[in-house]
Design a protein around this motif. Structure first.
Motif, PDB file in Angstrom:
ATOM      1  N   ALA A 162     -33.981  -5.864   9.084  1.00  0.00           N
ATOM      2  CA  ALA A 162     -33.874  -4.644   8.283  1.00  0.00           C
ATOM      3  C   ALA A 162     -35.041  -4.536   7.310  1.00  0.00           C
ATOM      4  CB  ALA A 162     -32.548  -4.635   7.525  1.00  0.00           C
ATOM      5  N   GLY A 163     -35.455  -5.670   6.737  1.00  0.00           N
ATOM      6  CA  GLY A 163     -36.572  -5.662   5.803  1.00  0.00           C
ATOM      7  C   GLY A 163     -37.887  -5.279   6.468  1.00  0.00           C
ATOM      8  N   ILE A 164     -38.125  -5.818   7.677  1.00  0.00           N
ATOM      9  CA  ILE A 164     -39.341  -5.475   8.417  1.00  0.00           C
ATOM     10  C   ILE A 164     -39.353  -3.990   8.756  1.00  0.00           C
ATOM     11  CG2 ILE A 164     -40.573  -5.807  10.594  1.00  0.00           C
ATOM     12  CD1 ILE A 164     -39.641  -8.724  10.522  1.00  0.00           C
ATOM     13  N   SER A 165     -38.197  -3.484   9.172  1.00  0.00           N
ATOM     14  CA  SER A 165     -38.094  -2.060   9.493  1.00  0.00           C
ATOM     15  C   SER A 165     -38.373  -1.202   8.267  1.00  0.00           C
ATOM     16  CB  SER A 165     -36.698  -1.753  10.047  1.00  0.00           C
ATOM     17  OG  SER A 165     -36.531  -0.377  10.274  1.00  0.00           O
ATOM     18  N   CYS A 166     -37.797  -1.598   7.140  1.00  0.00           N
ATOM     19  CA  CYS A 166     -38.004  -0.849   5.890  1.00  0.00           C
ATOM     20  C   CYS A 166     -39.479  -0.846   5.507  1.00  0.00           C
ATOM     21  CB  CYS A 166     -37.160  -1.471   4.777  1.00  0.00           C
ATOM     22  SG  CYS A 166     -37.302  -0.644   3.176  1.00  0.00           S
ATOM     23  N   TRP A 167     -40.108  -2.021   5.619  1.00  0.00           N
ATOM     24  CA  TRP A 167     -41.540  -2.111   5.310  1.00  0.00           C
ATOM     25  C   TRP A 167     -42.347  -1.186   6.213  1.00  0.00           C
ATOM     26  CZ3 TRP A 167     -45.164  -3.768   8.935  1.00  0.00           C
ATOM     27  CH2 TRP A 167     -46.484  -3.864   8.457  1.00  0.00           C
ATOM     28  N   GLY A 168     -41.997  -1.131   7.498  1.00  0.00           N
ATOM     29  CA  GLY A 168     -42.724  -0.288   8.436  1.00  0.00           C
ATOM     30  C   GLY A 168     -42.648   1.183   8.079  1.00  0.00           C
ATOM     31  N   TYR A 169     -41.455   1.643   7.728  1.00  0.00           N
ATOM     32  CA  TYR A 169     -41.291   3.048   7.365  1.00  0.00           C
ATOM     33  C   TYR A 169     -42.045   3.382   6.076  1.00  0.00           C
ATOM     34  CZ  TYR A 169     -37.776   3.969  10.957  1.00  0.00           C
ATOM     35  OH  TYR A 169     -37.137   4.157  12.153  1.00  0.00           O
ATOM     36  N   VAL A 170     -41.990   2.491   5.106  1.00  0.00           N
ATOM     37  CA  VAL A 170     -42.657   2.745   3.830  1.00  0.00           C
ATOM     38  C   VAL A 170     -44.174   2.754   4.005  1.00  0.00           C
ATOM     39  CG1 VAL A 170     -43.078   1.828   1.515  1.00  0.00           C
ATOM     40  CG2 VAL A 170     -40.758   1.851   2.438  1.00  0.00           C
ATOM     41  N   LEU A 171     -44.688   1.794   4.788  1.00  0.00           N
ATOM     42  CA  LEU A 171     -46.127   1.766   5.053  1.00  0.00           C
ATOM     43  C   LEU A 171     -46.570   3.059   5.723  1.00  0.00           C
ATOM     44  CD1 LEU A 171     -48.847   0.207   5.216  1.00  0.00           C
ATOM     45  CD2 LEU A 171     -48.108  -0.618   7.457  1.00  0.00           C
ATOM     46  N   GLY A 172     -45.811   3.483   6.734  1.00  0.00           N
ATOM     47  CA  GLY A 172     -46.138   4.733   7.411  1.00  0.00           C
ATOM     48  C   GLY A 172     -46.103   5.925   6.485  1.00  0.00           C
ATOM     49  N   PHE A 173     -45.146   5.921   5.570  1.00  0.00           N
ATOM     50  CA  PHE A 173     -45.030   7.029   4.620  1.00  0.00           C
ATOM     51  C   PHE A 173     -46.285   7.138   3.755  1.00  0.00           C
ATOM     52  CE2 PHE A 173     -44.127   8.666   0.416  1.00  0.00           C
ATOM     53  CZ  PHE A 173     -43.484   9.848   0.689  1.00  0.00           C
ATOM     54  N   PHE A 174     -46.752   6.012   3.209  1.00  0.00           N
ATOM     55  CA  PHE A 174     -47.894   6.043   2.298  1.00  0.00           C
ATOM     56  C   PHE A 174     -49.175   6.464   3.000  1.00  0.00           C
ATOM     57  CE2 PHE A 174     -45.380   2.949  -0.418  1.00  0.00           C
ATOM     58  CZ  PHE A 174     -45.100   3.900  -1.387  1.00  0.00           C
TER      59      PHE A 174
END
Length: 247
Positions: A162-174
Motif C-alpha cells: 500500500a505504501g509503494i502504491s501511495c508513493w507512486g500516485y503521489v510522485l505521478g501527481f507532482f
C-alpha cells in the motif's frame, strides 16, 4: 476527466521506476511503453509489426522483446511529453484489460525465446494477483489491528504494498499538476489523489478481471483519446517521461 487522470498518475511512477531501471542497463526486460519511442528505421524494418494476434494487442512489448532477441539496445531519453488519459472509467478499465490480455499473449508466445520473456512473465503474473492484493489490503483495514497483531508478516506485506502504491500516485501527481494552474485547484486535486486511492485500486483490479474474463483473442476495444486544444492545459493530460531510444 479528473478521476481517470488521477488514476493514471501511477504510470509516471512506473516510468521512473521499473522502466527507467531497465533502460539504464539497455535491456527491455519487460518491454516498453509504445508512446514517444525514437526508433531507427532499420530496426523497425528488421523487427516489423506483422506478428499475428500475439504481437498485435500490446505490440510495443512484443516489438521490444523481439528487438532484444536480435541484440537491439534501448536507452532512456530525458524528456517530458504529455499523453491523454481515458475519458471515462469504462474506457480506463478496457484499456487496462487490453494491456493485461495483450501481455499474457506476449508471455505465451513461443516465437519469442523464453529467456527474453521470463521477466515480463513474472511482472504480468504479479499484475494478475492485483485483485487478491486489493482484497488483502481492504481486509487488513476492515478487520483492524487486533487480528493483524497475530499475523505480522501479512500486515507488513500489505502495508508495504500500500505504501509503494501511495508513493507512486503521489510522485505521478507532482509531475502531472502544477500550482501555477491555481493553488486551490492544486490542493483539492492532491487531496483527491490521496483519498481516492482505494477507488483507483478497484479500477485497476476491474481492468485485470475484465481481461481475464474477456481475453483479446479476436481484437480489442479502441479507447477514445481525441481531444481539441492544448493538452498541457487540460485535466486529462499526463506527463510521460517514458521515451525509449533503440540503437
Amino acid at each position: 476527466n479528473y478521476l481517470t487522470t488521477l488514476a493514471d498518475s501511477i504510470r509516471v511512477a512506473d516510468d521512473f521506476g521499473k522502466f527507467r531501471v531497465q533502460y539504464e542497463v539497455h535491456e527491455p526486460l519487460i518491454g516498453m511503453h509504445g508512446s514517444f519511442v525514437v526508433c531507427q528505421t532499420a530496426v523497425e524494418a528488421a523487427v516489423g509489426f506483422d506478428h499475428g494476434i500475439s504481437g498485435s494487442i500490446t505490440e510495443d512489448a512484443y516489438f521490444a522483446l523481439v528487438a532484444r532477441a536480435m541484440g537491439v539496445k534501448f536507452s532512456w531519453i530525458d524528456a517530458f511529453l504529455y499523453e491523454q488519459s481515458p475519458f471515462n472509467i469504462m474506457d480506463f478499465i478496457r484499456q487496462r484489460s487490453r494491456w493485461f490480455g495483450g501481455l499474457i499473449l506476449v508471455c505465451l508466445s513461443s516465437a519469442i525465446p523464453l529467456k527474453q520473456r521470463v521477466v515480463l512473465c513474472f511482472m504480468t503474473l504479479s499484475w494478475a494477483v492485483v485483485p487478491l492484493v486489493t482484497l488483502a489490503s481492504v481486509t487488513n483495514y476492515l478487520i483492524g489491528t487486533s487480528w493483524s497483531a497475530t499475523t505480522p508478516a501479512y500486515t507488513i506485506a500489505t502495508s508495504v504494498l500500500a505504501g509503494i502504491s501511495c508513493w507512486g500516485y503521489v510522485l505521478g501527481f507532482f509531475w502531472t499538476f502544477s500550482p501555477k494552474q491555481g493553488w486551490i485547484r492544486y490542493v483539492l486535486l492532491l487531496y483527491a489523489q490521496l483519498i481516492l486511492q482505494p477507488v483507483f485500486a478497484i479500477m485497476e483490479m476491474s481492468g485485470v478481471i475484465h481481461g481475464m474474463i474477456n481475453p483479446p483473442s479476436k481484437g480489442f476495444y479502441i479507447v477514445q483519446k481525441q481531444a481539441d486544444g492544448n493538452l498541457s492545459n487540460t485535466a486529462t493530460s499526463n506527463p510521460a517521461p517514458r521515451a525509449a531510444e533503440t540503437a
